[in-house]
Each structure stands twice: as C-alpha cells, then as structure tokens.
Design a protein around this motif. Sequence first.
Motif, mmCIF file in Angstrom:
data_model
loop_
_atom_site.group_PDB
_atom_site.id
_atom_site.type_symbol
_atom_site.label_atom_id
_atom_site.label_comp_id
_atom_site.label_asym_id
_atom_site.label_seq_id
_atom_site.Cartn_x
_atom_site.Cartn_y
_atom_site.Cartn_z
ATOM 1 N N PHE A 110 62.029 96.448 -4.580
ATOM 2 C CA PHE A 110 61.823 96.090 -3.736
ATOM 3 C C PHE A 110 62.865 95.421 -2.815
ATOM 4 O O PHE A 110 63.626 95.678 -2.880
ATOM 5 N N ASP A 111 62.305 94.678 -2.043
ATOM 6 C CA ASP A 111 62.413 93.945 -0.685
ATOM 7 C C ASP A 111 63.122 93.036 -0.843
ATOM 8 O O ASP A 111 62.536 91.870 -1.139
ATOM 9 N N ARG A 112 64.191 93.239 -0.406
ATOM 10 C CA ARG A 112 65.107 91.800 -1.019
ATOM 11 C C ARG A 112 65.232 90.854 0.184
ATOM 12 O O ARG A 112 65.384 89.564 -0.912
ATOM 13 N N GLY A 113 64.513 90.913 1.117
ATOM 14 C CA GLY A 113 65.057 89.779 2.096
ATOM 15 C C GLY A 113 63.415 89.568 1.902
ATOM 16 O O GLY A 113 63.476 88.110 2.032
ATOM 17 N N ASP A 114 62.473 89.800 1.850
ATOM 18 C CA ASP A 114 61.584 88.963 0.981
ATOM 19 C C ASP A 114 61.707 88.349 -0.193
ATOM 20 O O ASP A 114 61.085 87.350 0.466
ATOM 21 N N LEU A 115 62.260 88.963 -1.018
ATOM 22 C CA LEU A 115 62.544 87.657 -2.214
ATOM 23 C C LEU A 115 63.339 86.678 -1.784
ATOM 24 O O LEU A 115 63.091 85.770 -2.469
ATOM 25 N N SER A 116 64.209 86.855 -1.084
ATOM 26 C CA SER A 116 65.499 85.510 -0.436
ATOM 27 C C SER A 116 63.734 85.076 0.591
ATOM 28 O O SER A 116 64.228 83.382 0.071
ATOM 29 N N ARG A 117 63.673 85.030 0.756
ATOM 30 C CA ARG A 117 62.612 84.389 2.090
ATOM 31 C C ARG A 117 61.385 83.530 1.239
ATOM 32 O O ARG A 117 61.407 82.210 1.431
ATOM 33 N N ARG A 118 61.197 83.851 0.378
ATOM 34 C CA ARG A 118 59.958 83.654 -0.968
ATOM 35 C C ARG A 118 60.668 82.515 -1.606
ATOM 36 O O ARG A 118 60.104 81.127 -1.584
ATOM 37 N N ILE A 119 62.163 82.690 -2.077
ATOM 38 C CA ILE A 119 63.098 81.625 -2.891
ATOM 39 C C ILE A 119 63.285 80.517 -2.177
ATOM 40 O O ILE A 119 63.225 79.535 -1.959
ATOM 41 N N LEU A 120 63.667 80.962 -0.487
ATOM 42 C CA LEU A 120 64.119 79.660 0.224
ATOM 43 C C LEU A 120 62.892 79.048 0.699
ATOM 44 O O LEU A 120 63.120 77.393 1.438
ATOM 45 N N ALA A 121 61.585 79.264 1.346
ATOM 46 C CA ALA A 121 60.519 78.608 0.833
ATOM 47 C C ALA A 121 59.878 77.669 0.449
ATOM 48 O O ALA A 121 59.553 76.589 0.339
ATOM 49 N N ASP A 122 60.542 78.248 -1.116
ATOM 50 C CA ASP A 122 60.157 77.737 -2.379
ATOM 51 C C ASP A 122 60.581 76.433 -2.520
ATOM 52 O O ASP A 122 60.306 75.068 -2.887
ATOM 53 N N LEU A 123 62.166 76.683 -1.819
ATOM 54 C CA LEU A 123 63.453 75.306 -2.164
ATOM 55 C C LEU A 123 63.330 74.374 -1.579
ATOM 56 O O LEU A 123 62.918 73.417 -1.425
ATOM 57 N N ALA A 124 62.763 75.317 0.132
ATOM 58 C CA ALA A 124 61.864 74.226 0.860
ATOM 59 C C ALA A 124 60.997 72.788 0.738
ATOM 60 O O ALA A 124 61.058 71.537 0.936
ATOM 61 N N GLU A 125 59.944 73.374 -0.438
ATOM 62 C CA GLU A 125 58.329 72.445 -0.015
ATOM 63 C C GLU A 125 59.299 71.720 -1.635
ATOM 64 O O GLU A 125 58.271 71.046 -1.101
ATOM 65 N N ARG A 126 60.236 72.424 -1.692
ATOM 66 C CA ARG A 126 60.993 71.681 -3.244
ATOM 67 C C ARG A 126 61.393 70.262 -2.725
ATOM 68 O O ARG A 126 62.357 69.450 -3.185
ATOM 69 N N GLY A 127 61.711 70.685 -1.508
ATOM 70 C CA GLY A 127 63.535 69.263 -0.964
ATOM 71 C C GLY A 127 64.547 69.148 -1.635
ATOM 72 O O GLY A 127 65.821 69.507 -1.416
ATOM 73 N N LEU A 128 64.834 71.478 -1.904
ATOM 74 C CA LEU A 128 65.918 71.645 -2.341
ATOM 75 C C LEU A 128 66.538 72.578 -0.693
ATOM 76 O O LEU A 128 65.623 72.785 -0.417
ATOM 77 N N HIS A 129 67.718 72.688 -1.651
ATOM 78 C CA HIS A 129 68.643 74.115 -0.890
ATOM 79 C C HIS A 129 69.309 75.041 -0.771
ATOM 80 O O HIS A 129 70.018 73.904 -1.790
#
Length: 85
Positions: free
Chosen positions: A45-64
Amino acid sequence: NDWDDDPIADIAARAATVRRGSVLLLHDGYADATDGVDDGPAPTFDRGDLSRRILADLAERGLHASSLGNALSSGHAVRGAWFRS
C-alpha cells in the motif's frame, strides 16, 4: 498494523479510533533481510496515501498530529490502564 498488507481503508478505519491524547505509531519503512530480519514481503500500500487519509480524518474531528517530543513538552501525562478486548 501498518506492516500488514491490509487495504488502506481498513488501516485508516482502525486509526480512526484515536482520540485526544492518543499516540498513533506508524512506520515509514519496512524491515527485511538487510536489517537482519525476514518478515516476508513488504506491504504494497501507499504509505503517503494512508498518512493523508489519517491526517484528513483527524482534521475533520478537530484533532491534529504532533511529534511525540512536542506533545510531551507541551502537554501533561495522563496515566491509566487501557486494554483492548
């Protein structure tokens, strides 16, 4: 586990369980025979894609995301047992 070759959506869904104060460890590489271990083939799997998905999810939930060093220097420790059943 980000070292298993699971679909990115599955790994991201497991990572989506983090909450404020959680520590989420992701690996930026994979150990192999050159490192003195043989864990089989590396995940594809693409680790960059995974990181972007996780960071986007955190941002959507007000986390960082933060480095562990920054979190330790600017926060306070909360000690308690946490177990997964």
